[in-house]
Design an enzyme around this catalytic site. Structure first.
Site, PDB file in Angstrom:
ATOM      1  N   CYS A 136       0.845  -1.186   0.000  1.00  0.00           N
ATOM      2  CA  CYS A 136       0.000   0.000   0.000  1.00  0.00           C
ATOM      3  C   CYS A 136       0.882   1.237   0.000  1.00  0.00           C
ATOM      4  CB  CYS A 136      -0.895  -0.020   1.241  1.00  0.00           C
ATOM      5  SG  CYS A 136      -2.006   1.380   1.383  1.00  0.00           S
ATOM      6  N   HIS A 144      -9.037  -3.738  -2.568  1.00  0.00           N
ATOM      7  CA  HIS A 144      -8.121  -3.000  -1.684  1.00  0.00           C
ATOM      8  C   HIS A 144      -8.519  -1.521  -1.629  1.00  0.00           C
ATOM      9  CE1 HIS A 144      -3.924  -2.199  -0.051  1.00  0.00           C
ATOM     10  NE2 HIS A 144      -4.269  -0.993  -0.484  1.00  0.00           N
ATOM     11  N   GLU A 145      -8.794  -0.929  -2.806  1.00  0.00           N
ATOM     12  CA  GLU A 145      -9.161   0.502  -2.845  1.00  0.00           C
ATOM     13  C   GLU A 145     -10.533   0.747  -2.236  1.00  0.00           C
ATOM     14  OE1 GLU A 145      -6.751   2.450  -3.263  1.00  0.00           O
ATOM     15  OE2 GLU A 145      -5.481   0.874  -4.082  1.00  0.00           O
ATOM     16  N   HIS A 170     -10.300   0.989   1.423  1.00  0.00           N
ATOM     17  CA  HIS A 170      -9.825   2.306   1.876  1.00  0.00           C
ATOM     18  C   HIS A 170     -10.984   3.283   2.090  1.00  0.00           C
ATOM     19  CE1 HIS A 170      -5.492   2.510   2.051  1.00  0.00           C
ATOM     20  NE2 HIS A 170      -5.353   1.915   0.876  1.00  0.00           N
TER      21      HIS A 170
END
Length: 160
Positions: A90, A132-133, A136
């Site tokens: 990351c 993953h994004e 966030h």
């Protein structure tokens, strides 16, 4: 456009539920362009708005294949199947890598830069990057999902 500073952990914005985008205007288009330039400059494959200090559900992904740049605005995963375990890192955690298990295939519902709803399917590495994004945008960090951290020495073996 502009290269934005990347927010590093433990900045509080990285663990915050981001607000929904309601204005699909020039500011949003500029944010997307700046995020893209920042991601490319940092040699990343994805970047979420909180990583540049912006409290909005906006992310971009570009893994360097035929799928091109994917803009995610107010995205949600509506289906997932299968399982894959692979290495993740990351931009907000430089030098930190770990093995994370995620669904292999996902169906995403999101909005484009004009506010239109879009749905698409993604598999494998693209699905991993998108998940993953999206995490966030909900204040979820990959470090909460790591099953095994990988050292720099092990990383060289991983890439080979």
């Amino acid at each position: 456009m502009a290269i934005l500073p990347i927010v590093m952990h433990p900045d509080a914005i990285l663990e915050k539920e981001c607000g929904k985008v309601t204005d699909f205007d020039k500011k949003l288009k500029k944010l997307l362009a700046n995020m893209y330039d920042t991601m490319i400059e940092a040699d990343g494959v994805g970047l979420a708005a909180p990583q540049v200090g912006v409290d909005l559900q906006v992310a971009i992904v570009d893994i360097g294949d035929d799928s091109g740049t994917i803009e995610l605005i107010n995205p949600e995963i509506i289906e997932s199947e299968g399982s894959q375990t692979d290495l993740e890192g990351c931009l907000s955690f430089p030098g930190l890598y770990g093995e994370v298990t995620r669904p292999y295939s996902i169906r995403v519902r999101t909005q484009d830069r004009k506010g239109r709803m879009v749905e698409f399917q993604a598999q494998d590495f693209l699905a991993r990057a998108i998940q993953h994004e999206i995490d966030h945008l909900h204040g979820i960090l990959f470090t909460t999902k790591v099953e095994k951290y990988i050292t720099e020495e092990e990383l060289e073996g991983y890439e080979a």
